[in-house]
Design a protein around this motif. Structure first.
Motif, PDB file in Angstrom:
ATOM      1  N   PRO A 271       0.885  -1.194  -0.033  1.00  0.00           N
ATOM      2  CA  PRO A 271      -0.097  -0.059   0.130  1.00  0.00           C
ATOM      3  C   PRO A 271       0.842   1.255   0.014  1.00  0.00           C
ATOM      4  CG  PRO A 271       0.010  -0.951   2.112  1.00  0.00           C
ATOM      5  CD  PRO A 271       0.714  -1.967   1.140  1.00  0.00           C
ATOM      6  N   VAL A 272       0.234   2.418  -0.470  1.00  0.00           N
ATOM      7  CA  VAL A 272       0.910   3.655  -0.361  1.00  0.00           C
ATOM      8  C   VAL A 272       1.025   4.323   1.171  1.00  0.00           C
ATOM      9  CG1 VAL A 272       0.243   4.384  -2.937  1.00  0.00           C
ATOM     10  CG2 VAL A 272      -1.338   5.086  -0.637  1.00  0.00           C
ATOM     11  N   PRO A 273       1.972   5.225   1.337  1.00  0.00           N
ATOM     12  CA  PRO A 273       2.181   5.487   2.806  1.00  0.00           C
ATOM     13  C   PRO A 273       0.810   6.240   3.059  1.00  0.00           C
ATOM     14  CG  PRO A 273       3.903   6.382   1.521  1.00  0.00           C
ATOM     15  CD  PRO A 273       3.178   5.459   0.485  1.00  0.00           C
ATOM     16  N   ASP A 274       0.643   6.365   4.505  1.00  0.00           N
ATOM     17  CA  ASP A 274      -0.315   7.013   5.170  1.00  0.00           C
ATOM     18  C   ASP A 274      -0.628   8.183   4.342  1.00  0.00           C
ATOM     19  OD1 ASP A 274      -0.601   4.690   6.439  1.00  0.00           O
ATOM     20  OD2 ASP A 274       0.094   5.694   8.464  1.00  0.00           O
ATOM     21  N   GLY A 275      -1.982   8.751   4.347  1.00  0.00           N
ATOM     22  CA  GLY A 275      -2.299   9.792   3.486  1.00  0.00           C
ATOM     23  C   GLY A 275      -2.351   9.915   1.985  1.00  0.00           C
ATOM     24  N   GLY A 276      -1.535   8.649   1.443  1.00  0.00           N
ATOM     25  CA  GLY A 276      -1.507   8.754   0.076  1.00  0.00           C
ATOM     26  C   GLY A 276      -2.537   8.217  -0.693  1.00  0.00           C
ATOM     27  N   GLU A 277      -2.768   8.382  -1.853  1.00  0.00           N
ATOM     28  CA  GLU A 277      -3.891   7.809  -2.886  1.00  0.00           C
ATOM     29  C   GLU A 277      -3.136   7.077  -4.098  1.00  0.00           C
ATOM     30  OE1 GLU A 277      -6.928   8.095  -2.498  1.00  0.00           O
ATOM     31  OE2 GLU A 277      -7.138   9.834  -0.971  1.00  0.00           O
ATOM     32  N   MET A 278      -3.959   5.886  -4.399  1.00  0.00           N
ATOM     33  CA  MET A 278      -3.052   5.027  -5.175  1.00  0.00           C
ATOM     34  C   MET A 278      -4.035   4.788  -6.395  1.00  0.00           C
ATOM     35  SD  MET A 278      -1.391   0.948  -4.970  1.00  0.00           S
ATOM     36  CE  MET A 278      -0.106   1.578  -4.125  1.00  0.00           C
ATOM     37  N   LEU A 279      -3.411   4.749  -7.321  1.00  0.00           N
ATOM     38  CA  LEU A 279      -4.239   4.169  -8.755  1.00  0.00           C
ATOM     39  C   LEU A 279      -3.638   3.126  -9.538  1.00  0.00           C
ATOM     40  CD1 LEU A 279      -6.626   5.181 -10.733  1.00  0.00           C
ATOM     41  CD2 LEU A 279      -4.910   5.973 -12.314  1.00  0.00           C
ATOM     42  N   ARG A 280      -4.213   1.982  -9.212  1.00  0.00           N
ATOM     43  CA  ARG A 280      -3.457   0.836  -9.691  1.00  0.00           C
ATOM     44  C   ARG A 280      -3.952   0.386 -11.076  1.00  0.00           C
ATOM     45  NH1 ARG A 280      -0.595  -2.932  -7.060  1.00  0.00           N
ATOM     46  NH2 ARG A 280      -1.540  -4.778  -8.407  1.00  0.00           N
ATOM     47  N   ILE A 281      -3.240   0.178 -12.061  1.00  0.00           N
ATOM     48  CA  ILE A 281      -3.164   0.002 -13.328  1.00  0.00           C
ATOM     49  C   ILE A 281      -2.838  -1.547 -13.612  1.00  0.00           C
ATOM     50  CG2 ILE A 281      -3.189   0.347 -15.935  1.00  0.00           C
ATOM     51  CD1 ILE A 281      -2.748   3.342 -15.183  1.00  0.00           C
ATOM     52  N   VAL A 282      -4.143  -2.482 -13.837  1.00  0.00           N
ATOM     53  CA  VAL A 282      -3.597  -3.976 -13.849  1.00  0.00           C
ATOM     54  C   VAL A 282      -3.743  -4.377 -15.316  1.00  0.00           C
ATOM     55  CG1 VAL A 282      -3.981  -6.217 -12.901  1.00  0.00           C
ATOM     56  CG2 VAL A 282      -4.470  -3.974 -11.601  1.00  0.00           C
ATOM     57  N   PRO A 283      -2.546  -4.567 -15.880  1.00  0.00           N
ATOM     58  CA  PRO A 283      -2.652  -4.929 -17.311  1.00  0.00           C
ATOM     59  C   PRO A 283      -3.174  -6.502 -17.511  1.00  0.00           C
ATOM     60  CG  PRO A 283      -0.643  -3.787 -16.973  1.00  0.00           C
ATOM     61  CD  PRO A 283      -1.283  -3.960 -15.681  1.00  0.00           C
ATOM     62  N   ARG A 284      -3.818  -6.763 -18.134  1.00  0.00           N
ATOM     63  CA  ARG A 284      -4.264  -8.262 -18.327  1.00  0.00           C
ATOM     64  C   ARG A 284      -3.449  -9.018 -19.317  1.00  0.00           C
ATOM     65  NH1 ARG A 284     -10.536  -9.247 -19.440  1.00  0.00           N
ATOM     66  NH2 ARG A 284     -10.219  -8.414 -21.445  1.00  0.00           N
TER      67      ARG A 284
END
Length: 340
Positions: free
Chosen positions: A185-198
């Motif tokens: 996970p990203v550090p506390d307070g951060g936001e993550m966008l995961r792009i998961v290629p198939r």
């Protein structure tokens, strides 16, 4: 003229209210948005699209040309007013500011680049045939607003040109991760966008009469024991003898329910099957004389995964990332279509 385009009845009511505030040179378009935008494109000085940014980008993309006919385009979506195109004479930022003021929303100003955040992220998702985990619109808005964006691409996928504020920035609020594996996970307070290629093809072997629960349990090993993101699975593959194996089909139906509901319009993984004669031609690291006596091929799971991945790779290399793992009655393996 300013054209207002709404994707549904609720957005159309908002468009009518907005039209009254923007003045007499404003027209609320009738009919399907795509056709209306294309019909009115050369007559407008500006366009306001009340719809998700992805749909808006796909609508205007064929019309964007570098000549005097291009209007300024802004998009109203999820609490933001986002500049999509500046227009040949500019004015998009001013229009977006006015729309945001009238509607009480947040304006996302253009950075002056043709590669706006929405377009870049849409291109990326489409190019990688990816599932998105996270708030794509909010991340795109932050990108457009010039926020530092951390980008992690450990597998080395080819990317479209990215804005200058996107890179290996530490301490950024947003992190974009492009990977078919599970990550931290990203550090506390951060936001993550995961792009998961198939990128993954899962090979399956099973005994006759196997239970769906046992197949499901072995499939879960891909995640828990090998760290793969199951949303990256593009297809399943096996020998044709298993095309109607009830336990296998039940497990894959359950799998699609829990893991196969990625991007809207995305086709769920299907089961591809091949005759023993085909699978027997595939070079695998763990052949089995027992399996060969029973099925006519020395490998089912590994061979099916590699063969199917090769067919789908369009000339790219494939690799076996999970050699066969098994329970008493089920064998599973996974192959990856490697980045170009």
């Amino acid at each position: 003229m300013i054209g207002l385009f709404a994707i549904d009845a609720e957005q159309r009511k908002l468009a009518v209210e907005l039209s009254a505030m923007l003045g007499r040179d404003t027209v609320v378009a009738d009919g399907a948005v795509h056709q209306a935008v294309h019909r009115m494109w050369t007559k407008m000085g500006a366009a306001v699209l009340l719809m998700p940014t992805g749909a808006a980008v796909r609508t205007i993309a064929p019309m964007l040309v570098q000549d005097e006919s291009s209007p300024a385009v802004v998009c109203v979506t999820e609490g933001f007013v986002v500049v999509l195109a500046g227009g040949s004479s500019g004015g998009a930022n001013a229009l977006a500011d006015r729309v945001a003021e009238v509607l009480g929303l947040t304006m996302v100003q253009s950075s002056g680049s043709d590669n706006t955040g929405d377009t870049v992220l849409e291109q990326l998702v489409d190019r990688l045939d990816a599932t998105v985990d996270g708030d794509l619109a909010e991340c795109a808005a932050a990108m457009l607003d010039g926020e530092p964006i951390r980008l992690l691409n450990p597998m080395g996928f080819e990317l479209p040109p990215m804005p200058d504020n996107v890179g290996q920035t530490n301490g950024a609020r947003w992190t974009i991760v492009i990977d078919d594996r599970l990550g931290q996970p990203v550090p506390d307070g951060g936001e993550m966008l995961r792009i998961v290629p198939r990128t993954l093809v899962v090979g399956l072997g099973a005994s006759k009469g196997v239970s769906g629960d046992e197949v499901t349990s072995v499939l879960s090993m891909l995640e828990w024991d090998f760290g793969l993101d199951l949303r990256a699975v593009r297809a399943f593959a096996s020998i044709d003898l298993k095309a109607r194996e009830e336990g296998v089909l039940q497990a894959l139906e359950d799998w699609n329910f829990w893991h196969g509901q990625g991007s809207v319009g995305e086709d769920p993984p299907t089961l591809l099957t091949y005759p023993a004669e085909t699978l027997s031609t595939v070079d695998v690291p763990n052949p089995s004389p027992v399996v060969e006596r029973e099925t006519g091929t020395a490998s089912v799971a590994e061979a099916a995964a590699l063969f199917a991945a090769g067919e789908m790779a369009e000339g790219r290399a494939v690799e076996l990332v999970v050699p066969k793992a098994k329970s008493e009655n089920v064998t599973v393996a996974a192959a990856r279509i490697k980045p170009q």
